[in-house]
Write a protein that holds these residues in place. Structure first.
Motif, PDB file in Angstrom:
ATOM      1  N   GLU A   1       0.824  -1.207   0.000  1.00  0.00           N
ATOM      2  CA  GLU A   1       0.000   0.000   0.000  1.00  0.00           C
ATOM      3  C   GLU A   1       0.859   1.259   0.000  1.00  0.00           C
ATOM      4  O   GLU A   1       0.582   2.216  -0.713  1.00  0.00           O
ATOM      5  CB  GLU A   1      -0.928   0.008   1.214  1.00  0.00           C
ATOM      6  CG  GLU A   1      -2.037  -1.031   1.182  1.00  0.00           C
ATOM      7  CD  GLU A   1      -1.573  -2.399   1.646  1.00  0.00           C
ATOM      8  OE1 GLU A   1      -0.346  -2.608   1.795  1.00  0.00           O
ATOM      9  OE2 GLU A   1      -2.445  -3.261   1.852  1.00  0.00           O
ATOM     10  N   VAL A   2       1.925   1.239   0.789  1.00  0.00           N
ATOM     11  CA  VAL A   2       2.789   2.414   0.901  1.00  0.00           C
ATOM     12  C   VAL A   2       3.474   2.724  -0.429  1.00  0.00           C
ATOM     13  O   VAL A   2       3.626   3.890  -0.807  1.00  0.00           O
ATOM     14  CB  VAL A   2       3.843   2.211   2.009  1.00  0.00           C
ATOM     15  CG1 VAL A   2       4.921   3.277   1.949  1.00  0.00           C
ATOM     16  CG2 VAL A   2       3.165   2.223   3.374  1.00  0.00           C
ATOM     17  N   THR A   3       3.874   1.683  -1.158  1.00  0.00           N
ATOM     18  CA  THR A   3       4.615   1.894  -2.399  1.00  0.00           C
ATOM     19  C   THR A   3       3.722   2.090  -3.616  1.00  0.00           C
ATOM     20  O   THR A   3       4.207   2.509  -4.669  1.00  0.00           O
ATOM     21  CB  THR A   3       5.562   0.709  -2.663  1.00  0.00           C
ATOM     22  OG1 THR A   3       4.808  -0.511  -2.682  1.00  0.00           O
ATOM     23  CG2 THR A   3       6.630   0.642  -1.590  1.00  0.00           C
ATOM     24  N   SER A   4       2.419   1.824  -3.499  1.00  0.00           N
ATOM     25  CA  SER A   4       1.558   1.924  -4.679  1.00  0.00           C
ATOM     26  C   SER A   4       0.393   2.894  -4.515  1.00  0.00           C
ATOM     27  O   SER A   4      -0.193   3.322  -5.504  1.00  0.00           O
ATOM     28  CB  SER A   4       1.001   0.538  -5.036  1.00  0.00           C
ATOM     29  OG  SER A   4       0.194   0.032  -3.983  1.00  0.00           O
ATOM     30  N   HIS A   5       0.060   3.260  -3.280  1.00  0.00           N
ATOM     31  CA  HIS A   5      -1.127   4.082  -3.026  1.00  0.00           C
ATOM     32  C   HIS A   5      -0.734   5.557  -2.983  1.00  0.00           C
ATOM     33  O   HIS A   5       0.137   5.961  -2.218  1.00  0.00           O
ATOM     34  CB  HIS A   5      -1.759   3.663  -1.692  1.00  0.00           C
ATOM     35  CG  HIS A   5      -3.172   4.083  -1.530  1.00  0.00           C
ATOM     36  ND1 HIS A   5      -3.550   5.405  -1.498  1.00  0.00           N
ATOM     37  CD2 HIS A   5      -4.316   3.357  -1.388  1.00  0.00           C
ATOM     38  CE1 HIS A   5      -4.858   5.479  -1.337  1.00  0.00           C
ATOM     39  NE2 HIS A   5      -5.350   4.246  -1.276  1.00  0.00           N
ATOM     40  N   ASP A   6      -1.381   6.378  -3.798  1.00  0.00           N
ATOM     41  CA  ASP A   6      -1.051   7.807  -3.845  1.00  0.00           C
ATOM     42  C   ASP A   6      -1.249   8.481  -2.496  1.00  0.00           C
ATOM     43  O   ASP A   6      -0.467   9.359  -2.106  1.00  0.00           O
ATOM     44  CB  ASP A   6      -1.915   8.526  -4.899  1.00  0.00           C
ATOM     45  CG  ASP A   6      -1.480   8.192  -6.314  1.00  0.00           C
ATOM     46  OD1 ASP A   6      -0.335   7.743  -6.487  1.00  0.00           O
ATOM     47  OD2 ASP A   6      -2.300   8.361  -7.242  1.00  0.00           O
ATOM     48  N   GLU A   7      -2.282   8.075  -1.756  1.00  0.00           N
ATOM     49  CA  GLU A   7      -2.543   8.700  -0.465  1.00  0.00           C
ATOM     50  C   GLU A   7      -1.439   8.372   0.526  1.00  0.00           C
ATOM     51  O   GLU A   7      -1.062   9.205   1.349  1.00  0.00           O
ATOM     52  CB  GLU A   7      -3.893   8.240   0.086  1.00  0.00           C
ATOM     53  CG  GLU A   7      -4.327   8.941   1.362  1.00  0.00           C
ATOM     54  CD  GLU A   7      -4.658  10.419   1.173  1.00  0.00           C
ATOM     55  OE1 GLU A   7      -4.960  11.079   2.180  1.00  0.00           O
ATOM     56  OE2 GLU A   7      -4.622  10.905   0.024  1.00  0.00           O
ATOM     57  N   ALA A   8      -0.875   7.162   0.429  1.00  0.00           N
ATOM     58  CA  ALA A   8       0.241   6.793   1.307  1.00  0.00           C
ATOM     59  C   ALA A   8       1.472   7.619   0.970  1.00  0.00           C
ATOM     60  O   ALA A   8       2.197   8.076   1.860  1.00  0.00           O
ATOM     61  CB  ALA A   8       0.548   5.309   1.161  1.00  0.00           C
ATOM     62  N   LYS A   9       1.717   7.829  -0.310  1.00  0.00           N
ATOM     63  CA  LYS A   9       2.857   8.645  -0.718  1.00  0.00           C
ATOM     64  C   LYS A   9       2.684  10.084  -0.242  1.00  0.00           C
ATOM     65  O   LYS A   9       3.636  10.725   0.211  1.00  0.00           O
ATOM     66  CB  LYS A   9       3.009   8.598  -2.233  1.00  0.00           C
ATOM     67  CG  LYS A   9       3.366   7.215  -2.779  1.00  0.00           C
ATOM     68  CD  LYS A   9       3.377   7.216  -4.300  1.00  0.00           C
ATOM     69  CE  LYS A   9       3.630   5.824  -4.844  1.00  0.00           C
ATOM     70  NZ  LYS A   9       3.560   5.790  -6.330  1.00  0.00           N
ATOM     71  N   ASN A  10       1.454  10.598  -0.346  1.00  0.00           N
ATOM     72  CA  ASN A  10       1.191  11.953   0.141  1.00  0.00           C
ATOM     73  C   ASN A  10       1.397  12.047   1.642  1.00  0.00           C
ATOM     74  O   ASN A  10       1.925  13.036   2.155  1.00  0.00           O
ATOM     75  CB  ASN A  10      -0.242  12.371  -0.204  1.00  0.00           C
ATOM     76  CG  ASN A  10      -0.420  12.659  -1.680  1.00  0.00           C
ATOM     77  OD1 ASN A  10       0.524  13.014  -2.367  1.00  0.00           O
ATOM     78  ND2 ASN A  10      -1.636  12.483  -2.170  1.00  0.00           N
TER      79      ASN A  10
END
Length: 255
Positions: free
Chosen positions: A127-136
């Motif tokens: 999730e951290v490496t693929s989810h835009d919200e996690a990256k934000n």
């Protein structure tokens, strides 16, 4: 009587250990807002480290003057797999810690409402490496929404390609627990911290000594604070108040 710290220095690539008094050099703290990554394989002590981080949060964190308070109002714990230790935390802290199964599909700020907040992402690498919200959350929100974000990974290098690796390496604080058969990966990661093969050898040897004890770890703290307590103690272990003393590694170079 004040607690003591051991300063391990590397001069001409020879180890030197000496004592110094905490009254002359304060123990560094983790700076909020900010972020941390914890690396360690299964059963290496990651959850125990987190539990102690929460227990001693008042002693370990320093809050920005612009923060909405001087301690975390709530802990938001997003996890990939439920653990028995979570039930212990619920019993000890009640609704101070809120647990969520998985990473939210929408705006995380709709869940993380009470700030300053400690936000933990445990075993959610995909999730951290693929989810835009996690990256934000990692690149923007932690510094603009009064969050301190803590990620927990089982591998030194995971999925997500070069962008994910670069994101990991840019974290303010990186904590390394015991890896048994990852010397090549450790050398690759630690080579970013030192500027010579001799210093890297000492760094790796020191890491191995520190993680030899149960739950042992190495903290690499890259917050830009240049105060003496921070600049001289970027690499350290035994950071918790009940440890009695701390261990600090300082690389001086070839002199």
């Amino acid at each position: 009587m004040s607690s003591r710290s051991f300063l391990v220095t590397a001069r001409a690539y020879k180890m030197e250990v000496r004592l110094y008094d905490d009254r002359t050099l304060e123990k560094p703290k983790f700076h909020h807002p900010g972020n941390m990554t914890i690396y360690g394989p299964s059963k290496s002590g990651k959850t125990r480290f987190l539990m102690r981080l929460i227990r001693f949060r008042r002693e370990l964190f320093q809050f920005s003057p612009h923060a909405g308070g001087h301690e975390f109002k709530k802990v938001y714990y997003f996890f990939g797999v439920w653990q028995e230790a979570f039930a212990e935390m619920q019993k000890e802290y009640g609704d101070y810690i809120v647990f969520y199964d998985g990473f939210p599909s929408g705006d995380i700020s709709q869940l993380v409402k009470e700030t300053p907040a400690l936000v933990i992402l445990d075993d959610l690498e995909n999730e951290v490496t693929s989810h835009d919200e996690a990256k934000n959350l990692l690149s923007k929100y932690s510094h603009h929404k009064d969050y301190y974000v803590c990620m927990v990974f089982q591998a030194l290098f995971g999925k997500g390609g070069s962008n994910a690796v670069r994101l990991r390496e840019q974290m303010d604080v990186q904590v390394f627990l015991k890896f048994m058969n990852e010397e090549t990966g450790l050398k690759k990661r630690f080579s970013n911290f030192v500027d010579s093969s001799g210093a890297l050898k000492i760094f790796l040897e020191t890491y191995k000594k520190w993680v030899a004890e149960k739950g042992g770890y190495l903290v690499a703290d890259f917050h830009p604070d240049q105060s003496p307590s921070q600049a001289l103690q970027r690499f350290r272990t035994r950071i918790f108040p009940d440890d009695g003393y701390s261990l600090v590694l300082r690389i001086r170079g070839d002199a």
